[in-house]
Write a protein that holds these residues in place. Structure first.
Motif: not given
Length: 693
Positions: A505-516, A541-546, A553-564
């Motif tokens: 839940t927190i990760g979803t909020w971060v994804l939407f807030a950061a791109t916005r 995850l694919v649907n959430l990111v999309s 309105g952020l273009s996909p090339e400007r988004l970088e996803l970090e994973i461990t």
């Protein structure tokens, strides 16, 4: 209860059977008396008629029988007795007496005649005082044609006649005294060979021409056939009655008893299952709480403990649930064996057990805990497989005025501390653990409240070019304050969010807030967002990111996803599919904290990361062990460069570190030297400038 009902039923049926048998036996005896009486009296009457119809001589014979004067003519008397013997073919003997009961003649049914002097057919009537002296004594052999015993001395006296017949002396004397007109008794004796015989003993008066009694005629009639015939019929009827009784009463009683037994067994089973765990046979939670409360009230609790099987999920996933269940039963057996019957042992559910020990000595309790851990670590063979694991134990000691909930809560806190310490260990509760537990409860409450109200904040830390220090993008970092506004370190609340299941839940909020926010701040720079393994496991995850890209309105090339690297340990095909789908959208992936985990080359090659982020621990080590740290960083840079990946170093705090890392070939730098994480300020970039103009 059911057993007593069955016993009462059996006693009742037995009593009924005995009463029925006794009643029917009396009925048989009465009926035999009646039949024999009719038979004998009727035959006697016919005998007299036959003798009278036989002519004068026969009449004389009859008179010889019934007149006392003729008793002296033993030849006439003997002939009459022989006629009577032939007629009464079922008799064993005939005895004729005068009115004063002096015996005048006797004979046997064997057909022997009477001898002069009153000695007919020696041995026909057994002598008194011998083994066959008394028909009522049970030793008289009354079989037809049998000649045994001793001579009967004549004449017999009045009392001797009474003693000879015996079945009812008073009734016989009443006959002799003229009070009754006939006498009949029936009795059963046992022959010398052990077989029972039934005899009827009728005695009738002999009347003279004037109708007065002149003597008596007595018979010993074998009624065995009649008696046995009736006895068999009555026995059959009794068996039928008993069988009917069994069917009418016994079968229902047996059914009732069986039903009660089944009901009692079902009740016992239900009671057992309501108090015990079905898998291990230990006490369940409710029964344990009830018993432990009694122990606490009585002051019998020395220590309470929680026991948790380490990595039990891995056992289930590797060997299957049947092996996992068998392993839990094995653990339960160890707990019972080592703790003993004096302890309370329960399974609360899953792989969690609890103990209450009566031992109040700390060292003795530590010894028990050590034995438990050692035994469990030895492993066990199940279905040909060697299964081993370890346990973590948290122990707490009761306090004055303690409640059971408080005691078990402290044991649970100690267990959490043991598992946090690396598992396969035991912890005794301390006040420091209590403070940590209270802090954890506070953080959990704060996280849940923030998820509900979305009161998280984002801080952005710059990512700069190693050569020009130009800002290339930002990493979005989650921030959370306590109720007083004091920041809570991410290293403290993020692992807890993962543990309690809030990270998705927190990760979803971060994804939407950061791109916005990044799109609103600068429409040129990139943004990096950290992902957790839970976000991949959901499969969405694919649907959430999309959706986040579309809304911001952020273009996909400007988004970088970090994973461990820990995200990829499961080698889940779903994770690989989602990464490939996101890369196909133009989204970049970075391997975070590289060098601190497995640092698997196959992982880098398989997933095709765009960037490697060198962990800050290597950068900080440059100040202490420059040569070794420099060699490690150069190796990572060489590896990433040869695989076509950009290299980012984080944790840069000094200019010296910046120069060294830039010289080693790092492309992007991140650290306090370039800016601390902070909220984005006023919008900037071409879009913002155009808006301002």
């Amino acid at each position: 209860m059911a057993r007593s009902v069955l016993l009462r039923t059996i006693v009742f049926l037995t009593a009924m059977a005995l009463l029925a048998w006794g009643g029917f036996r009396a009925l048989v005896e009465n009926e035999v008396k009646r039949v024999v009486s009719v038979h004998v009296l009727d035959k006697t009457s016919h005998l007299v008629d036959m003798l009278e119809a036989d002519g004068a001589q026969t009449a004389d014979l009859v008179r010889g029988v019934i007149h006392p004067e003729s008793f002296r003519d033993f030849g006439v008397m003997a002939h009459a007795i022989q006629v009577a013997s032939v007629f009464f073919y079922s008799t064993d003997g005939v005895l004729i007496t005068q009115l004063d009961t002096t015996v005048m003649g006797r004979m046997s049914a064997s057909g022997g005649g009477a001898e002069p002097g009153g000695m007919p057919n020696r041995g026909a009537m057994p002598d008194r005082g011998t083994s066959g002296a008394n028909p009522a004594s049970g030793d008289y052999d009354g079989g037809h044609g049998h000649s045994g015993g001793h001579e009967l001395d004549l004449p017999l006296s009045y009392p001797e006649i009474a003693d000879l017949t015996l079945p009812n002396t008073r009734a016989l004397r009443a006959l002799f005294d003229g009070a009754t007109s006939q006498y009949l008794s029936i009795h059963v004796i046992e022959r010398t060979d052990g077989t029972p015989r039934s005899f009827a003993v009728p005695v009738m008066p002999v009347l003279g021409a004037d109708g007065a009694r002149v003597g008596f005629v007595g018979f010993v009639v074998d009624a065995t056939h009649i008696y046995s015939t009736y006895a068999r019929g009555v026995s059959a009827f009794a068996m039928l009655f008993l069988s009917c009784g069994v069917v009418l009463f016994g079968v229902p009683a047996l059914g009732f008893w069986l039903q009660k037994r089944l009901a009692e067994r079902s009740s016992r089973d239900a009671t057992y299952l309501s108090r015990h765990d079905a898998l291990t046979g230990l006490l369940n939670r409710s029964a344990f709480v009830a018993e432990a409360q009694k122990w606490l009230d009585d002051g019998r609790i020395g220590f309470a403990a929680y026991v948790d099987v380490d990595r039990f999920k891995l056992i289930n996933d590797t060997y299957g649930h049947s092996v996992g269940d068998a392993f839990l039963r094995h653990i339960a057996g160890i707990l019972r064996e080592i703790c003993g019957a004096a302890a309370l042992v329960a399974r609360l559910g899953g792989d969690e057990f609890t103990l209450v020990l009566p031992v109040k000595d700390r060292e003795a309790t530590e010894a028990v805990v050590a034995r438990l851990m050692r035994r469990v670590s030895e492993g066990v063979e199940i279905d040909g497989l060697t299964v081993s694991s370890s346990i973590s134990i948290g122990v707490a000691e009761p306090r004055r005025g303690d409640t059971l909930d408080a005691l078990l809560q402290r044991a649970d806190i100690a267990l959490y501390h043991a598992k946090s310490a690396g598992r396969d260990t035991a912890s005794f509760f301390t006040e420091e653990m209590g403070a940590a537990a209270r802090r954890r409860r506070f953080l959990e409450t704060r996280l849940r409240d923030a998820c509900r109200t979305q009161k998280f904040e984002l801080a952005f830390q710059p990512l700069v070019d190693a050569e020009t220090s130009e800002i290339l993008g930002y990493e979005a970092l989650l921030r959370l304050d306590d109720a007083e506004g004091t920041p809570i370190p991410p290293s403290e609340f993020v692992p807890l969010a993962e543990e309690i299941g809030l990270i998705e839940t927190i990760g979803t909020w971060v994804l939407f807030a950061a791109t916005r926010e990044i799109q609103a701040y600068d429409d040129q720079v990139r943004v990096s967002v950290n992902l957790s393994a839970e976000q991949f496991r959901s499969g969405d995850l694919v649907n959430l990111v999309s959706d986040a890209l579309e809304q911001s309105g952020l273009s996909p090339e400007r988004l970088e996803l970090e994973i461990t690297e820990s995200v990829l340990l499961d080698e889940n095909s779903s994770i690989a599919f989602q990464i490939d789908a996101l890369k196909d959208m133009g989204i970049r992936f970075a391997m975070d904290d590289f060098g601190t985990g497995y640092s698997s080359l196959s992982t880098l090659w398989r997933y095709g990361f765009d960037r490697i982020k060198i962990d800050r621990s290597f950068v900080q080590a440059l100040e202490e062990s420059t040569e070794r740290s420099q060699q490690m960083i150069e190796l990572i840079v060489l590896l990433g460069t040869r695989m076509g990946m950009s290299i980012t170093a984080e944790g840069i705090e000094t200019e010296h570190q910046r120069k060294m890392l830039a010289t080693m070939g790092c492309n992007v730098l991140q650290g306090y030297l370039f800016g601390r994480p902070a909220p984005l300020q006023a919008p900037r970039g071409p879009a913002a400038e155009a808006s301002a103009s």
